[in-house]
Structures are given as structure tokens and as C-alpha cells.
Write a protein that holds these residues in place. Structure first.
Motif, PDB file in Angstrom:
ATOM      1  N   ARG A  17       0.829  -1.204   0.000  1.00  0.00           N
ATOM      2  CA  ARG A  17       0.000   0.000   0.000  1.00  0.00           C
ATOM      3  C   ARG A  17       0.863   1.253   0.000  1.00  0.00           C
ATOM      4  N   SER A  20       2.239   2.036  -3.355  1.00  0.00           N
ATOM      5  CA  SER A  20       1.218   2.536  -4.282  1.00  0.00           C
ATOM      6  C   SER A  20       0.755   3.942  -3.920  1.00  0.00           C
ATOM      7  N   LYS A  22      -0.915   4.733  -1.205  1.00  0.00           N
ATOM      8  CA  LYS A  22      -2.205   4.663  -0.523  1.00  0.00           C
ATOM      9  C   LYS A  22      -2.029   3.937   0.808  1.00  0.00           C
ATOM     10  N   SER A 197      -7.962  -5.110   2.638  1.00  0.00           N
ATOM     11  CA  SER A 197      -7.067  -4.058   2.152  1.00  0.00           C
ATOM     12  C   SER A 197      -6.897  -4.116   0.646  1.00  0.00           C
ATOM     13  N   GLN A 200     -10.364  -2.790  -1.108  1.00  0.00           N
ATOM     14  CA  GLN A 200     -10.866  -1.434  -0.971  1.00  0.00           C
ATOM     15  C   GLN A 200      -9.743  -0.500  -0.550  1.00  0.00           C
ATOM     16  N   GLU A 201      -9.943   0.785  -0.822  1.00  0.00           N
ATOM     17  CA  GLU A 201      -8.945   1.785  -0.458  1.00  0.00           C
ATOM     18  C   GLU A 201      -9.328   2.564   0.792  1.00  0.00           C
TER      19      GLU A 201
END
Length: 246
Positions: A17, A20, A22, A197, A200-201
Motif C-alpha cells: 500500500r 502505491s 495509498k 485491504s 478497498q482503499e
């Protein structure tokens, strides 16, 4: 601190994450608070040690000044409305439900409004205008009336769905309700966190119930906190922070 190998899938997901752009956002909801107890003390000690905010879904009918006094000085604790009396009106062969269509929506909303007023007065400064339905079930007719009595958010379990107010759900439960009724296997909880995870963000909600925790449940919480809290690539957020996103 060296984490056990069992935490590696979660650490790998946090790294993915972060790469990325995010970072993983988490929040904690604990259900069925009523009064000061030893399990509540343990919950507050554990969350404070890791600087994890916690939302206490509190049952209005059975709570009072004692809980408000206990929470005084707990800067990372919020309180939300957990139905009215956590009483099921469902039939013998139905799943438990307090806020279903078994009674007129107006009657249900009247109770919820009373709970809103009681808790907002008892917990001024830490009250979140959020409804947490007992058993995570609520009739659409009741949902439609929530904004009119002051609620800004609704929290159930599972993926968020469109609603007339903000949805801030929990997605991973640490309790094995259909089996031991104690803490689930750590591997299963971590696998669920990774799965959600990747799907969805938005913020991921962890669901706990301090009054029924066995040692396994406390151990799961401690391991998840150790793997996630205080890291640059993952954060635990309070409800106030997440509600200001709208």
C-alpha cells in the motif's frame, strides 16, 4: 521489536500500500460498553499503549454516569449509540435484530433519539453522532430517518453500501462467534485484514467486544497493534478524523 513470522502477510500488504501511495488506514470499534469493568480497563490500557483511538459502541438504556467518569481523561476514546437496549424483536426463526421492521420505524427512531440525547449529554466532547446497530442489522426505513434525529454516520459490518448518511463500517471481526466464541486464530484475522485491504482503499474497521474477550482475543489485538501502530506506512484513526472526510 521483532514480530513473529505470522505477521509477514500484513507487513507485506502495508508495504504494498505504501508503494502505491495509498497507506493503510485502520480504525477500531468495540461494542457493548455499559459500565466500568476490568475488561474495559484492559482494552483502554492496550489501546493507549499503542496510541490507537477506539470507538466504544455504548448501550444507552443501561449506561450512566459511571462510564462517563471512567472515560474522563481518556483522550483517544469516542462514544457512539449502540441501539437502545440491545434487545431483539425478531421472531423465533429470525436473526437477532433490534432495529428491524418488527416495530413501526417511528417507535424505533424515538428510542434512538433518546439514546442520542442521553449519550451526547453524558459524553460531551467525545460523543460521535454515529449509530452502531446491535447485531449490525437495521431496516432501510430506520436508516432513512437517522439524519432527521441528528445522526451523521452509520456503522455496520461488511462492505459499505449507499445510504443517506456516511457509512463507516467494520470489516474484520476478531471473535469466532460460530465456534469458540473467543478470539479467532491470528492467521485468520491477518488474512482478513489483507483481503479487505486489497479489495478497498477506504478505512478498514476492526471489530472487538471487550466483555467476551479471552486471552486469544487480547493476543490477536496486541499482535495487530504491534504490526501496525506507530508505523509511517499505516495509521490508526479516530472516528472524528474519518467523519471530517465528508
Amino acid at each position: 521489536m521483532t514480530l513473529p513470522a505470522i505477521a509477514k502477510p500484513l507487513l507485506d500488504e502495508i508495504a504494498r500500500r505504501a508503494d502505491s501511495g495509498k497507506p493503510l488506514r485502520l480504525w477500531l470499534r468495540d461494542d457493548d460498553a455499559i459500565e466500568p469493568t476490568a475488561p474495559l480497563d484492559r482494552l483502554l490500557t492496550l489501546t493507549a499503549a499503542h496510541d490507537v483511538p477506539v470507538l466504544l459502541a455504548t448501550i444507552p438504556a443501561f449506561t450512566g454516569q459511571a462510564l462517563a467518569d471512567r472515560l474522563a481523561g481518556e483522550s483517544r476514546v469516542s462514544v457512539a449509540v449502540h441501539g437502545w437496549a440491545h434487545k431483539s424483536y425478531a421472531g423465533a426463526h429470525e436473526k437477532n435484530q433490534e432495529l428491524g421492521d418488527h416495530r413501526p420505524a417511528q417507535e424505533v427512531l424515538r428510542e434512538l433519539g433518546e439514546g442520542f440525547g442521553k449519550l451526547s449529554a453524558l459524553h460531551a466532547g467525545r460523543f460521535a453522532p454515529m449509530l452502531v446497530p446491535p447485531w449490525n442489522r437495521i431496516a432501510p426505513s430506520v436508516v432513512a430517518g437517522l439524519p432527521g434525529i441528528g445522526f451523521r454516520a452509520l456503522s455496520v459490518f461488511g462492505p459499505e453500501k449507499p445510504a443517506p448518511l456516511q457509512m463507516l463500517n467494520t470489516h474484520v471481526d476478531i471473535i469466532d462467534w460460530r465456534g469458540t466464541r473467543g478470539g479467532r486464530e491470528v492467521e485468520a484475522v491477518i488474512a482478513d485484514l489483507v483481503r479487505v485491504s486489497q479489495a478497498q482503499e477506504g478505512p478498514i474497521g476492526l471489530l472487538t467486544h471487550h466483555l467476551v474477550h479471552d486471552q486469544a482475543a487480547w493476543d490477536v489485538m496486541a499482535l495487530v497493534f504491534e504490526a501496525t501502530a506507530g508505523t509511517a506506512d499505516c495509521g490508526w484513526f479516530g472516528v472524528d478524523d474519518l467523519l471530517t472526510e465528508i
